[in-house]
Design a protein around this motif. Structure first.
Motif, PDB file in Angstrom:
ATOM      1  N   TYR A   1      -7.062   3.590  -9.893  1.00 34.26           N
ATOM      2  CA  TYR A   1      -6.485   3.565  -8.552  1.00 34.26           C
ATOM      3  C   TYR A   1      -6.706   4.882  -7.831  1.00 34.26           C
ATOM      4  O   TYR A   1      -7.100   4.919  -6.666  1.00 34.26           O
ATOM      5  CB  TYR A   1      -4.988   3.263  -8.662  1.00 34.26           C
ATOM      6  CG  TYR A   1      -4.229   3.355  -7.373  1.00 34.26           C
ATOM      7  CD1 TYR A   1      -3.395   4.436  -7.110  1.00 34.26           C
ATOM      8  CD2 TYR A   1      -4.343   2.359  -6.412  1.00 34.26           C
ATOM      9  CE1 TYR A   1      -2.701   4.516  -5.932  1.00 34.26           C
ATOM     10  CE2 TYR A   1      -3.650   2.443  -5.223  1.00 34.26           C
ATOM     11  CZ  TYR A   1      -2.826   3.525  -4.992  1.00 34.26           C
ATOM     12  OH  TYR A   1      -2.139   3.604  -3.818  1.00 34.26           O
TER      13      TYR A   1
ATOM     14  N   CYS B   1     -10.349   5.212  -6.742  1.00 32.82           N
ATOM     15  CA  CYS B   1     -10.658   4.372  -5.579  1.00 32.82           C
ATOM     16  C   CYS B   1     -10.038   4.931  -4.315  1.00 32.82           C
ATOM     17  O   CYS B   1     -10.674   4.945  -3.255  1.00 32.82           O
ATOM     18  CB  CYS B   1     -10.135   2.951  -5.800  1.00 32.82           C
ATOM     19  SG  CYS B   1     -11.016   2.061  -7.042  1.00 32.82           S
ATOM     20  N   GLN B   2      -8.796   5.416  -4.406  1.00 32.67           N
ATOM     21  CA  GLN B   2      -8.118   5.895  -3.200  1.00 32.67           C
ATOM     22  C   GLN B   2      -8.798   7.129  -2.633  1.00 32.67           C
ATOM     23  O   GLN B   2      -8.816   7.328  -1.419  1.00 32.67           O
ATOM     24  CB  GLN B   2      -6.650   6.210  -3.514  1.00 32.67           C
ATOM     25  CG  GLN B   2      -5.790   4.971  -3.679  1.00 32.67           C
ATOM     26  CD  GLN B   2      -5.709   4.171  -2.411  1.00 32.67           C
ATOM     27  OE1 GLN B   2      -5.646   4.707  -1.315  1.00 32.67           O
ATOM     28  NE2 GLN B   2      -5.725   2.860  -2.542  1.00 32.67           N
TER      29      GLN B   2
ATOM     30  N   ASN C   1       2.501   1.766  -3.427  1.00 31.31           N
ATOM     31  CA  ASN C   1       1.530   2.302  -4.380  1.00 31.31           C
ATOM     32  C   ASN C   1       1.293   3.782  -4.173  1.00 31.31           C
ATOM     33  O   ASN C   1       1.218   4.556  -5.125  1.00 31.31           O
ATOM     34  CB  ASN C   1       0.207   1.557  -4.227  1.00 31.31           C
ATOM     35  CG  ASN C   1       0.111   0.413  -5.199  1.00 31.31           C
ATOM     36  OD1 ASN C   1      -0.675   0.449  -6.103  1.00 31.31           O
ATOM     37  ND2 ASN C   1       0.934  -0.570  -5.015  1.00 31.31           N
TER      38      ASN C   1
ATOM     39  N   VAL D   1      -4.908  -1.895  -4.535  1.00 29.14           N
ATOM     40  CA  VAL D   1      -3.545  -1.563  -4.976  1.00 29.14           C
ATOM     41  C   VAL D   1      -3.320  -2.061  -6.392  1.00 29.14           C
ATOM     42  O   VAL D   1      -4.052  -2.903  -6.896  1.00 29.14           O
ATOM     43  CB  VAL D   1      -2.467  -2.188  -4.062  1.00 29.14           C
ATOM     44  CG1 VAL D   1      -2.580  -1.682  -2.664  1.00 29.14           C
ATOM     45  CG2 VAL D   1      -2.566  -3.674  -4.086  1.00 29.14           C
ATOM     46  N   ILE D   2      -2.268  -1.505  -7.024  1.00 29.21           N
ATOM     47  CA  ILE D   2      -1.811  -2.008  -8.317  1.00 29.21           C
ATOM     48  C   ILE D   2      -0.631  -2.925  -8.047  1.00 29.21           C
ATOM     49  O   ILE D   2       0.383  -2.510  -7.502  1.00 29.21           O
ATOM     50  CB  ILE D   2      -1.386  -0.848  -9.239  1.00 29.21           C
ATOM     51  CG1 ILE D   2      -2.562   0.072  -9.518  1.00 29.21           C
ATOM     52  CG2 ILE D   2      -0.822  -1.381 -10.527  1.00 29.21           C
ATOM     53  CD1 ILE D   2      -2.194   1.244 -10.384  1.00 29.21           C
TER      54      ILE D   2
ATOM     55  N   SER E   1       0.837  -1.206   0.000  1.00 33.92           N
ATOM     56  CA  SER E   1       0.000   0.000   0.000  1.00 33.92           C
ATOM     57  C   SER E   1       0.868   1.250   0.000  1.00 33.92           C
ATOM     58  O   SER E   1       0.581   2.220  -0.714  1.00 33.92           O
ATOM     59  CB  SER E   1      -0.889   0.014   1.235  1.00 33.92           C
ATOM     60  OG  SER E   1      -1.588  -1.178   1.334  1.00 33.92           O
TER      61      SER E   1
ATOM     62  N   LEU F   1      -4.957  -4.472 -11.116  1.00 32.47           N
ATOM     63  CA  LEU F   1      -5.528  -3.874  -9.921  1.00 32.47           C
ATOM     64  C   LEU F   1      -6.095  -4.982  -9.069  1.00 32.47           C
ATOM     65  O   LEU F   1      -6.688  -5.924  -9.586  1.00 32.47           O
ATOM     66  CB  LEU F   1      -6.644  -2.921 -10.332  1.00 32.47           C
ATOM     67  CG  LEU F   1      -7.093  -1.913  -9.293  1.00 32.47           C
ATOM     68  CD1 LEU F   1      -6.030  -0.864  -9.117  1.00 32.47           C
ATOM     69  CD2 LEU F   1      -8.383  -1.267  -9.734  1.00 32.47           C
TER      70      LEU F   1
END
Lengths: 126, 187
Positions: B170, B173-174, A118, B122-123, A115, B136
């Motif tokens: 990503y 979503c984050q 990323n 996460v990727i 995490s 993903l």
């Protein structure tokens, strides 16, 4: 102690292997080509069937060919699938101890959680 | 709501559509290319030519009817079980994440993961069929261990978008997931 330099012992081993392999090859040719009756007349009766002179090389070559394909297949089978946690972490990373931060020292090596990686790679703008 | 074109990992054009339903709800839809008429004709002609060749060798007309049957059944099975039309990701802030795959025959398969189980989106990069691809995935929380990951759920498996598309998804979503850290759960 373990250098690859040529030594007298290595030269002798090499020459012995060279003579041995030539002798083995000549023996194989004699066994394969000379008719059985001639060998019997010399007194050499207890030799394997000549069928094996053809069968063993064929077995060996097919085994080598299959070995290439088998190795490729084993590699593909032991690759972790996309939904396994082995692509993200492993036992050593789970058990690692957090290390103290020291001033002006290079931070200790550790496994960074995915995490965090990323966020560092993909979130900052510009 | 906007739609952008990207490429998949194997080079086909895909389209990403983002919709914001509310401040804490976003839907991301990746549309795969449709079944091409030329590839369908090519496969059908190849199967029928092979069947005609077999018929010429064996003089058995059952081969021809079997080939027609196989082509029809194969096409139906392919459209219903294999060919994905679009894959969508619906992120609802305090509720959960819903993943839907729509197949070419109209079938839809849906999975819902509640927010309590989601650790992060996460990727990840992994080896897949002699290639290293980015994909993903949703990391599910391990109930016993707050830092542990119990399961990995890969997303967009059929369309396999490339990194530029994945970064857009990503970030969206984050933004939603970050809200649950700042606004702790009410009741």
């Amino acid at each position: 102690e373990n250098s690859p330099a040529p030594l007298p012992e290595r030269a002798i081993y090499g020459f012995a292997l060279f003579l041995g392999s030539w002798f083995g090859f000549m023996l194989y040719l004699i066994w394969a080509y000379i008719p059985e009756t001639w060998l019997f007349s010399l007194g050499l009766t207890y030799w394997p069937q000549k069928y094996w002179a053809v069968a063993l090389p064929v077995y060996l070559l097919v085994a080598i060919g299959i070995g290439y394909i088998l190795l490729f297949g084993i590699n593909m089978m032991s690759t972790a699938p996309l939904n396994s946690t082995h692509t993200i972490t492993d036992n050593y990373a789970k058990k690692q101890q957090p290390k103290k931060f020291q001033e002006e020292a290079i931070p200790a090596l550790r496994d960074v959680p995915i995490s965090e990686v990323n966020r560092m790679f993909f979130l900052p703008e510009k | 709501m906007d739609e952008r074109r990207y490429r998949s990992a194997s080079g086909e054009p895909i389209a990403l559509r983002r919709r914001q339903h509310s401040a804490s709800c976003r839907e991301l839809v990746v549309r795969c290319p449709r079944l091409q008429l030329r590839s369908l004709s090519a496969v059908t002609s190849a199967v029928w030519l092979a069947a005609y060749g077999l018929f010429a060798l064996s003089e058995n007309s059952m081969v021809l009817s079997a080939a027609i049957f196989i082509t029809l059944i194969g096409l139906i099975v392919y459209l219903h079980f294999v060919k994905v039309d679009q894959e969508s990701l619906l992120v609802i802030g305090s509720l959960g994440i819903q993943v839907t795959s729509s197949y070419a025959s109209g079938k839809e398969s849906t999975t819902f993961i509640e927010m309590g189980q989601v650790k992060d989106v996460v990727i990840n990069e992994a080896i897949h069929m002699q290639k290293v691809i980015y994909y993903l995935c949703i990391l599910l929380q391990d109930p016993g261990d707050p830092q542990g990951i119990s399961e990995v759920v890969p997303l967009f498996q059929s369309s396999k978008p490339r990194l530029d598309c994945l970064i857009e998804v990503y970030k969206s979503c984050q933004e939603i997931l970050a809200q649950r850290r700042t606004a702790p759960q009410v009741e």
